[in-house]
Design a protein around this motif. Sequence first.
Motif, PDB file in Angstrom:
ATOM      1  N   PHE A  37       0.786  -0.994   0.559  1.00 24.04           N
ATOM      2  CA  PHE A  37       0.334  -0.225   0.223  1.00 24.04           C
ATOM      3  C   PHE A  37       0.937   1.347  -0.443  1.00 24.04           C
ATOM      4  N   THR A  38       0.734   2.146  -0.659  1.00 20.85           N
ATOM      5  CA  THR A  38       1.468   3.279  -1.179  1.00 20.85           C
ATOM      6  C   THR A  38       1.241   4.788  -0.996  1.00 20.85           C
ATOM      7  N   SER A  39       2.035   5.762  -1.173  1.00 26.44           N
ATOM      8  CA  SER A  39       1.874   6.638  -0.744  1.00 26.44           C
ATOM      9  C   SER A  39       1.135   7.425  -1.694  1.00 26.44           C
ATOM     10  N   PRO A  40      -0.231   8.163  -1.501  1.00 23.67           N
ATOM     11  CA  PRO A  40      -0.406   9.078  -2.850  1.00 23.67           C
ATOM     12  C   PRO A  40       0.022   9.925  -3.262  1.00 23.67           C
ATOM     13  N   ILE A  41       1.129  10.944  -2.360  1.00 25.24           N
ATOM     14  CA  ILE A  41       1.663  12.136  -2.487  1.00 25.24           C
ATOM     15  C   ILE A  41       3.298  11.887  -2.027  1.00 25.24           C
ATOM     16  N   ASN A  42       3.696  12.718  -2.058  1.00 20.27           N
ATOM     17  CA  ASN A  42       5.475  12.808  -1.524  1.00 20.27           C
ATOM     18  C   ASN A  42       5.588  13.515  -1.089  1.00 20.27           C
ATOM     19  N   GLY A  43       6.370  13.622   0.288  1.00 23.26           N
ATOM     20  CA  GLY A  43       6.375  14.164   1.412  1.00 23.26           C
ATOM     21  C   GLY A  43       7.364  13.403   2.822  1.00 23.26           C
ATOM     22  N   GLU A  44       6.767  13.295   3.690  1.00 27.02           N
ATOM     23  CA  GLU A  44       7.332  12.948   5.468  1.00 27.02           C
ATOM     24  C   GLU A  44       5.954  12.468   5.748  1.00 27.02           C
ATOM     25  N   VAL A  45       6.775  11.259   6.211  1.00 25.48           N
ATOM     26  CA  VAL A  45       5.924  10.285   7.210  1.00 25.48           C
ATOM     27  C   VAL A  45       5.659  11.717   8.565  1.00 25.48           C
ATOM     28  N   VAL A  46       5.090  11.967   8.760  1.00 25.99           N
ATOM     29  CA  VAL A  46       5.049  12.198  10.362  1.00 25.99           C
ATOM     30  C   VAL A  46       4.004  12.118  11.420  1.00 25.99           C
TER      31      VAL A  46
END
Length: 452
Positions: free
Chosen positions: A71-80
């Motif tokens: 299951f992948t991220s729909p957006i780029n960024g930082e896991v907070v």
Amino acid sequence: MSKVIKIKRGLNIPLKGSAEKVLVRLDKAEYYGVKPIDFPGLVPKLDVKVGDRVKAGSPLFHDKYNPEIVFTSPINGEVVEVRRGERRTILEVVVKTENGETEYEEFGAASPDSLSRDDVVEKLLKSGLWPYIKQRPYGIVANPNDNPKAIFISCFDTSPLAPDLDFAVQGEEEAFQVGIDALRKLTTGAIHLGLNADYPPANAFLKAKGVEHHYFTGPHPAGNVGIQIHHIDPIAKGEVVWTINPLDVIIIGRLFLKGIYDATKVIALAGSEVIKPRYYKLISGANIDSVVKDNINTDTDVRIISGNVLTGTRVDKNGFVGFYDNMISVIPEGNKYEFMGWIAPGVNKHSASRTFLSKLIPGKKFRLNTNMHGGHRAYVLTGQYEKVLPMDIYPVHLIKAILANDIDKMEQLGIYEVVEEDMALCEYVCASKTEVQAILRNGINTMIKELS
């Protein structure tokens, strides 16, 4: 037009607040979330930790028992944040968006026609798009090792305040066709498109190649894929069919056209407590507040639901749009006592029977709240379930078999054919206030455990 299948049993719930066909393009939200609880039966194992940087398409977690399903991220960024519930159950993995252009993992563009089935499956698994494909029976993420007898796609939605999918797919004809081409590699059977016979379908559906078209007319749940399967090619014991939402077919099509996980889709914001109900183009998993901000009635307590009012999930403004959801519903909370209760004439109350005077006002739209108008009680056999479930099964007997944990009876009474959305109306009309959907999911989980 092919033969029209007429659904006679069912119920339309006429709520106020249908979305106007105005499309608003949202900027990227500040936060996005992927929720393991959207996937029944999933036991998630994290692939990231707080502080990790991800791209759109980077793995966030995978299935413990099927590690190839990620299951992948729909957006780029930082896991907070990794939000947890009881017994440290993972509820949400939250990613904070980075400014600027979206960065994508590259999976390589390719024509599905030039790929083998194994190549298509591998690309869908690696990109995290495989979970968009669900299987019947059980309504869980499909097993990539299965060979389904067919794939079913319902191209219209009849649930309360449902979005117009013909409007939502405008301009996506190419991506939809490429998505269909990819799905054709996954089955030796047919791909069935269920269309609404009451109005002309969108060109994306009508001109799709390599599919079989089926037309339906009638009240909700005519748009449910489970109802369509039942009337086209019912599931027998040992058989597997796959289902997918048309907006998710488009996302799969973009994977093969662009080689990236572009999770952009059109959803509806609807409900009586929405100031301007309309459609929004956003990235799946967006923060709810980014959609509803300054567009909700603040004079009353409201309930925000990711999905429709029958089957959706209650969320707050800090929550996220569900993985499979194509709408957000906002209705009043039912947290106040009503003067005279059910004794009142009920001009502004909807009734599945002729209990209230509102039945004498055809075409009336209602501002309904979440009040159950009573508590749980012993089963009352009213015959209402059978009036709203257009399947050749006995719903009350099925629920009783689940409560009795009778595996053989569950099989005989049709548990392989239904999931929660198919019996949601049974819960709505239930005089006993029985939680039909929760009981059904418990029965499905029992079947999976016993037969695995």
